[in-house]
Write an enzyme that holds these catalytic residues in place. Sequence first.
Site, mmCIF file in Angstrom:
data_model
loop_
_atom_site.group_PDB
_atom_site.id
_atom_site.type_symbol
_atom_site.label_atom_id
_atom_site.label_comp_id
_atom_site.label_asym_id
_atom_site.label_seq_id
_atom_site.Cartn_x
_atom_site.Cartn_y
_atom_site.Cartn_z
ATOM 1 N N GLY A 88 6.530 15.043 12.058
ATOM 2 C CA GLY A 88 7.343 13.839 11.902
ATOM 3 C C GLY A 88 7.282 12.905 13.097
ATOM 4 O O GLY A 88 7.131 11.686 12.941
ATOM 5 N N ASN A 89 7.403 13.446 14.304
ATOM 6 C CA ASN A 89 7.432 12.587 15.487
ATOM 7 C C ASN A 89 6.136 11.790 15.628
ATOM 8 O O ASN A 89 6.161 10.595 15.949
ATOM 9 C CB ASN A 89 7.658 13.445 16.741
ATOM 10 C CG ASN A 89 7.735 12.594 17.993
ATOM 11 O OD1 ASN A 89 8.623 11.763 18.128
ATOM 12 N ND2 ASN A 89 6.766 12.759 18.890
ATOM 13 N N ARG B 127 -11.022 -1.937 -13.339
ATOM 14 C CA ARG B 127 -12.335 -2.472 -13.684
ATOM 15 C C ARG B 127 -12.187 -3.560 -14.739
ATOM 16 O O ARG B 127 -11.742 -3.285 -15.844
ATOM 17 C CB ARG B 127 -13.264 -1.360 -14.230
ATOM 18 C CG ARG B 127 -13.704 -0.351 -13.173
ATOM 19 C CD ARG B 127 -14.623 -1.006 -12.151
ATOM 20 N NE ARG B 127 -15.026 -0.098 -11.078
ATOM 21 C CZ ARG B 127 -14.357 0.084 -9.930
ATOM 22 N NH1 ARG B 127 -13.228 -0.557 -9.704
ATOM 23 N NH2 ARG B 127 -14.819 0.889 -9.013
ATOM 24 N N ASP C 47 -13.763 -2.489 1.763
ATOM 25 C CA ASP C 47 -14.539 -1.263 2.018
ATOM 26 C C ASP C 47 -15.928 -1.672 2.475
ATOM 27 O O ASP C 47 -16.913 -1.597 1.724
ATOM 28 C CB ASP C 47 -14.588 -0.399 0.755
ATOM 29 C CG ASP C 47 -13.214 0.114 0.367
ATOM 30 O OD1 ASP C 47 -12.381 0.320 1.273
ATOM 31 O OD2 ASP C 47 -12.976 0.309 -0.836
ATOM 32 N N ASP D 130 -4.534 1.390 4.729
ATOM 33 C CA ASP D 130 -4.641 2.592 3.882
ATOM 34 C C ASP D 130 -5.169 3.757 4.723
ATOM 35 O O ASP D 130 -6.322 4.149 4.604
ATOM 36 C CB ASP D 130 -5.575 2.296 2.710
ATOM 37 C CG ASP D 130 -5.581 3.400 1.671
ATOM 38 O OD1 ASP D 130 -4.701 4.282 1.726
ATOM 39 O OD2 ASP D 130 -6.468 3.384 0.802
ATOM 40 N N LYS E 229 -3.324 6.747 5.031
ATOM 41 C CA LYS E 229 -2.800 8.008 4.473
ATOM 42 C C LYS E 229 -2.371 8.989 5.585
ATOM 43 O O LYS E 229 -2.932 10.068 5.749
ATOM 44 C CB LYS E 229 -3.832 8.660 3.558
ATOM 45 C CG LYS E 229 -4.209 7.790 2.360
ATOM 46 C CD LYS E 229 -5.132 8.511 1.406
ATOM 47 C CE LYS E 229 -5.495 7.671 0.199
ATOM 48 N NZ LYS E 229 -6.391 6.518 0.498
HETATM 49 O O1 C5P Z 1 -14.398 -0.083 -5.327
HETATM 50 P P1 C5P Z 1 -13.134 0.320 -6.013
HETATM 51 O O2 C5P Z 1 -12.491 -0.801 -6.811
HETATM 52 O O3 C5P Z 1 -13.282 1.584 -6.810
HETATM 53 O O4 C5P Z 1 -12.137 0.594 -4.789
HETATM 54 C C1 C5P Z 1 -10.901 1.162 -4.947
HETATM 55 C C2 C5P Z 1 -10.211 1.318 -3.623
HETATM 56 O O5 C5P Z 1 -9.021 2.062 -3.826
HETATM 57 C C3 C5P Z 1 -10.996 2.072 -2.577
HETATM 58 O O6 C5P Z 1 -10.648 1.515 -1.310
HETATM 59 C C4 C5P Z 1 -10.521 3.483 -2.695
HETATM 60 O O7 C5P Z 1 -10.564 4.197 -1.496
HETATM 61 C C5 C5P Z 1 -9.079 3.264 -3.086
HETATM 62 N N1 C5P Z 1 -8.484 4.380 -3.813
HETATM 63 C C6 C5P Z 1 -8.985 4.873 -5.009
HETATM 64 N N2 C5P Z 1 -8.367 5.902 -5.657
HETATM 65 C C7 C5P Z 1 -7.276 6.419 -5.139
HETATM 66 C C8 C5P Z 1 -6.742 5.948 -3.954
HETATM 67 C C9 C5P Z 1 -7.369 4.917 -3.310
HETATM 68 O O8 C5P Z 1 -9.993 4.389 -5.492
HETATM 69 N N3 C5P Z 1 -6.680 7.385 -5.798
#
Ligand code: C5P
Length: 236
Positions: free
Chosen positions: A73-74, A182, A17, A66, A68
């Site tokens: 569909g096509n 974390r 990111d 990522d 999303k």
């Molecule tokens: O910095 P951090 O560890 O929070 O980053 C988490 C990553 O996962 C980011 O790229 C965020 O967009 C992604 N993400 C998220 N929660 C979700 C889906 C994707 O934090 N539900």
Amino acid sequence: MQPADIAPKDRLIVALDLSSIAAAEAMIDKLGDSVNFYKIGYQLAYAGGLPLARALATAGKKVFIDLKLHDIGNTVARGVESIATLGATFLTVHAYPQTMKAAVEARAGSNLRILAVTVLTSYDDNDLHAAGYRFNVADLVEARAQQAQVLGVDGLVSSPEEAASLRKIVGHQMKLVTPGIRPAGSASGDQKRIMTPSRAIAAGADYLVVGRPILEASDPKAAADIIQAEIAQVLG
Ligand code: C5P
């Protein structure tokens, strides 16, 4: 018990990111052999990240795109076919039946695997109601996980808190990928539902997506090594 088909070191996915290719390349250099798997999301993909995805895959790294996807569909199918040429391992789509079906069909014959996002974790029951849904979050997550499984989707993205209940719904056939990780003692940032790497793996996660705890560490490689060691220890 986690499936043994994933190398422990491939279970950590670092979210790139970052705002530029130069910053991403500098981070990849710093992390070196400590990280095998990278996630490229909106920020970097729209700043030249797709050629970087191809370069990473060519260099032997795994890549998670990522973006999303969600469209008719096509259009989804043609997009998936293009992304499959990059050599990426994972691509996210929203968990709508037409979208999932198109994506699964279009990835056939490639190494790309489709992950479905059931309900965005920023949504609560009120947000779903405002968007016109009659389901609450828990019921919609469950319904969509079941639909994803029936349609042959390869995995789900979920918060680590949902991992254990999703595992009961989809068994071990689907991969579970969890952000919101974390390490003990690190800042939570805007993540509300967080778990340590070892607890997330124990809850059933196959892959952990980690961004800021590594990107913002004074020594990103050391931060990644600590998480890798924690993952390896849980898997014993
Ligand atoms: O910095 P951090 O560890 O929070 O980053 C988490 C990553 O996962 C980011 O790229 C965020 O967009 C992604 N993400 C998220 N929660 C979700 C889906 C994707 O934090 N539900």
